[in-house]
Motif scaffolding. Sequence first.
Motif, PDB file in Angstrom:
ATOM      1  N   GLU A  86     -13.845  11.451  -1.709  1.00  0.00           N
ATOM      2  CA  GLU A  86     -14.298  10.433  -2.863  1.00  0.00           C
ATOM      3  C   GLU A  86     -14.836   9.318  -2.021  1.00  0.00           C
ATOM      4  OE1 GLU A  86     -11.345  10.144  -6.120  1.00  0.00           O
ATOM      5  OE2 GLU A  86     -12.375  11.889  -7.081  1.00  0.00           O
ATOM      6  N   ARG A  87     -12.993   8.647  -1.178  1.00  0.00           N
ATOM      7  CA  ARG A  87     -14.179   7.896  -0.406  1.00  0.00           C
ATOM      8  C   ARG A  87     -14.859   7.923   0.948  1.00  0.00           C
ATOM      9  NH1 ARG A  87      -8.245   8.210  -0.219  1.00  0.00           N
ATOM     10  NH2 ARG A  87      -8.738   9.135   2.251  1.00  0.00           N
TER      11      ARG A  87
ATOM     12  N   LYS B 280     -18.089   7.311  -0.598  1.00  0.00           N
ATOM     13  CA  LYS B 280     -19.583   6.015  -0.301  1.00  0.00           C
ATOM     14  C   LYS B 280     -19.468   5.188   0.511  1.00  0.00           C
ATOM     15  CE  LYS B 280     -15.799   6.308  -4.973  1.00  0.00           C
ATOM     16  NZ  LYS B 280     -14.774   5.946  -5.684  1.00  0.00           N
TER      17      LYS B 280
ATOM     18  N   ALA C 137     -22.813   4.148   1.695  1.00  0.00           N
ATOM     19  CA  ALA C 137     -23.486   4.256   0.215  1.00  0.00           C
ATOM     20  C   ALA C 137     -24.396   2.876  -0.570  1.00  0.00           C
ATOM     21  CB  ALA C 137     -22.929   4.949  -0.951  1.00  0.00           C
ATOM     22  N   ASP C 138     -23.472   1.794  -0.737  1.00  0.00           N
ATOM     23  CA  ASP C 138     -24.387   0.913  -1.174  1.00  0.00           C
ATOM     24  C   ASP C 138     -25.310   0.300   0.029  1.00  0.00           C
ATOM     25  OD1 ASP C 138     -22.524   0.291   0.961  1.00  0.00           O
ATOM     26  OD2 ASP C 138     -22.317  -1.715   0.326  1.00  0.00           O
TER      27      ASP C 138
END
Length: 230
Positions: free
Chosen positions: A199-200, A203, A206-207
Amino acid sequence: MIDVYSWPTPNGHKVHIMLEECGLDYRAIPIDIGAGDQFSEDFLSISPNNKIPAIVDSDGPDGKPISLFESGAILVYLAGKTGSFLGNSDRDKYNTLQWLMFQMGGVGPMFGQTHHFRIYAPNKIEYAIDRYTNETKRLYGVIDKQLSKTPYLAGDEYTIADIATFPWTRSFANQGIDLADFPHVKRWFDEVSARPAVERGVKVLADLRKPLVDDKAKEMLFGKTQYDKR
């Protein structure tokens, strides 16, 4: 400290996830492949094939910095560095490596072509779409059969084979895949997705990713710039 030069793509996610799983100190340095960062001289000095990801580990095997490109090689290196996710016995290690090579030689290239011709190609070529979609379905079938026999790709333990393969399955819908047709893949996919390090990892950076809509980004990724001699 490990510097990872990367972007939030399946190959980038492999290394992000591995670094998170291993608990290593790292710094993610964005290489915006839509802007052409992958063609800079600085990046080419550590990744001569102008592909992400690449790493520079300030504490290499001999205590000196080492740089590596190719996501599979990086996973093997990090597994060796930490003694994690490669298997305990020689037999386990070779079993893991064969499934890692399956991902590198089959899953990545074929799923990538499926994405290209189904989503990004300016002209929808039916032959290409059918060819790569059918090969992608075949590969899902291979994975499903293996996962019907073992919890993870290389056996009873989660390894770099799973870390390498999982990011390529996250866009199954764009690949024309219904996971209901591959129940063992679905079980594995849900389990791997729920790992905190995964999950980490997905990310990371990713932004920064933007929809691939502008002409410059398409040229950087798919146009003649890719083929210039460097």
